[in-house]
Write a protein that holds these residues in place. Structure first.
Motif, PDB file in Angstrom:
ATOM      1  N   VAL A 139       0.839  -1.200   0.000  1.00  0.00           N
ATOM      2  CA  VAL A 139       0.000   0.000   0.000  1.00  0.00           C
ATOM      3  C   VAL A 139       0.876   1.253   0.000  1.00  0.00           C
ATOM      4  O   VAL A 139       0.699   2.164  -0.805  1.00  0.00           O
ATOM      5  N   ALA A 143       2.999   1.505  -3.247  1.00  0.00           N
ATOM      6  CA  ALA A 143       2.224   2.054  -4.364  1.00  0.00           C
ATOM      7  C   ALA A 143       2.159   3.572  -4.268  1.00  0.00           C
ATOM      8  O   ALA A 143       2.277   4.277  -5.278  1.00  0.00           O
ATOM      9  N   GLY A 172       0.521   1.142  -8.241  1.00  0.00           N
ATOM     10  CA  GLY A 172      -0.073  -0.052  -7.658  1.00  0.00           C
ATOM     11  C   GLY A 172       0.373  -1.326  -8.342  1.00  0.00           C
ATOM     12  O   GLY A 172       0.626  -2.344  -7.685  1.00  0.00           O
ATOM     13  N   LYS A 202      -7.777   5.417  -9.484  1.00  0.00           N
ATOM     14  CA  LYS A 202      -8.203   4.532  -8.398  1.00  0.00           C
ATOM     15  C   LYS A 202      -9.061   3.388  -8.921  1.00  0.00           C
ATOM     16  O   LYS A 202      -8.859   2.223  -8.549  1.00  0.00           O
ATOM     17  N   SER A 261      -6.800   1.056 -11.284  1.00  0.00           N
ATOM     18  CA  SER A 261      -5.829   0.321 -10.470  1.00  0.00           C
ATOM     19  C   SER A 261      -6.506  -0.741  -9.620  1.00  0.00           C
ATOM     20  O   SER A 261      -5.999  -1.856  -9.475  1.00  0.00           O
ATOM     21  N   THR A 262      -7.649  -0.408  -9.043  1.00  0.00           N
ATOM     22  CA  THR A 262      -8.363  -1.381  -8.218  1.00  0.00           C
ATOM     23  C   THR A 262      -8.710  -2.618  -9.026  1.00  0.00           C
ATOM     24  O   THR A 262      -8.563  -3.757  -8.555  1.00  0.00           O
ATOM     25  N   VAL A 283      -5.286  -4.531 -10.011  1.00  0.00           N
ATOM     26  CA  VAL A 283      -4.548  -5.005  -8.837  1.00  0.00           C
ATOM     27  C   VAL A 283      -5.308  -6.142  -8.149  1.00  0.00           C
ATOM     28  O   VAL A 283      -4.703  -7.134  -7.720  1.00  0.00           O
ATOM     29  N   THR A 290      -3.637   5.398  -6.466  1.00  0.00           N
ATOM     30  CA  THR A 290      -3.244   4.019  -6.781  1.00  0.00           C
ATOM     31  C   THR A 290      -2.957   3.239  -5.510  1.00  0.00           C
ATOM     32  O   THR A 290      -3.195   2.037  -5.431  1.00  0.00           O
ATOM     33  N   SER A 291      -2.479   3.932  -4.470  1.00  0.00           N
ATOM     34  CA  SER A 291      -2.285   3.297  -3.177  1.00  0.00           C
ATOM     35  C   SER A 291      -3.619   2.891  -2.563  1.00  0.00           C
ATOM     36  O   SER A 291      -3.769   1.786  -2.020  1.00  0.00           O
ATOM     37  N   VAL A 326      -4.879  -0.331  -3.972  1.00  0.00           N
ATOM     38  CA  VAL A 326      -4.298  -1.543  -3.385  1.00  0.00           C
ATOM     39  C   VAL A 326      -4.988  -1.874  -2.065  1.00  0.00           C
ATOM     40  O   VAL A 326      -5.284  -3.029  -1.759  1.00  0.00           O
TER      41      VAL A 326
END
Length: 285
Positions: free
Chosen positions: A79, A82, A112, A169, A172-173, A176, A222-223, A226
């Motif tokens: 986390v 990323a 991420g 977001k 990436s979600t 990931v 992006t964090s 994750v």
């Protein structure tokens, strides 16, 4: 009775799970994009205003199989890794740009992708299993570019005051959670949480409030992706009507705002429009 997941959410998840990338141009462009994005991150390490943000929250923390932050000695939980990689990549605003109804920088998603891929690979090697290949990284890049870019083609989020990192977001979600081994239900849950999450305002991109949050906002997005993927893979229930729920959903709460300068027409309210389905168009272009 709980509804089925919104079709927009299902389409994103099914694309990431099932689409096979056949385009040689997309694979080659992703390779170049990866090199370019890493170069942007390495250059950012020359700037103390960037590097002050990097590293563990608690100094000296050692994370087993921690994800490595390129160009630094840090090995962090995925986390925070990323966040750091995304911050580096975007700090100087040199990474790739996609201009449409909503503009953005799809390589922001590499924060991420790289953090999770490195963490998972190190865990696998420690267990005597093969690591992920770079093909998995490039595939995740192509699909993250596609989700972010296709959503951006005809949907202007800045027009309603939202920052484009919300698309980072969401994209990436999706990729990931797939890299982490999520099944369809877990991925649907994760992506629904990305839509229902608090979304960043564009305040920090415009005078008189423009500031350096511009340079770490995508890393933050992006964090968060994750983190949401991890929550979903732990069995957290999703929010099926995250977009369409009357009064409480994304469309009604965040996508239908008006102001005196740019009133939104009724036919433009409460839903996204799509020029095309998901493939490899964005990376190719």
């Amino acid at each position: 009775l709980r509804p089925d997941y919104d079709q927009v959410i299902q389409d994103i998840v099914d694309y990431v799970r099932d689409y096979r990338i056949e385009s040689e141009e997309a694979w080659q462009t992703a390779h170049y994009c990866l090199l370019d994005t890493l170069g942007c991150g390495f250059l950012a390490l020359r700037f103390p205003e960037c590097t002050k943000h990097l590293g563990p929250i608690v100094e000296g923390t050692v994370v087993p199989h921690g994800a490595r932050v390129p160009g630094t000695p840090y090995r962090l939980d995925p986390v925070k890794a990323a966040w750091d990689i995304g911050c580096m990549v975007r700090w100087l605003d040199y990474n790739d740009t996609w201009l449409a109804a909503e503009w953005g920088h799809p390589s922001d998603n590499l924060g991420g992708i790289l953090a999770v891929a490195d963490y998972l690979s190190q865990k696998r090697v420690a267990n005597g299993e093969p690591p992920l290949t770079m093909k998995a990284v490039l595939e995740a890049m192509i699909k993250a570019h596609e989700v972010q870019g296709v959503l951006a083609l005809e949907n202007s989020f800045n027009r309603v005051g939202l920052d484009h990192v919300l698309l980072v977001k969401v994209a990436s979600t999706a990729v990931v959670s797939h890299l982490m081994g999520g099944n369809r239900e877990q991925m649907l849950s994760a992506v629904s949480h990305a839509w229902v999450d608090g979304q960043a305002l564009r305040t920090y991109r415009h005078a008189p409030n423009a500031g350096s949050r511009k340079s770490w906002a995508a890393g933050d997005a992006t964090s968060r992706a994750v983190r949401l993927a991890d929550i979903a893979l732990r069995g957290e229930m999703g929010i099926p009507g995250a977009l369409t729920a009357p009064q409480w959903g994304f469309y009604d709460v965040l996508f239908s705002k008006t102001n005196k300068d740019q009133a939104i027409k009724p036919e433009e309210q409460r839903q996204f429009s799509f020029q095309r389905g998901y493939g490899s168009y964005v990376m190719e272009n």
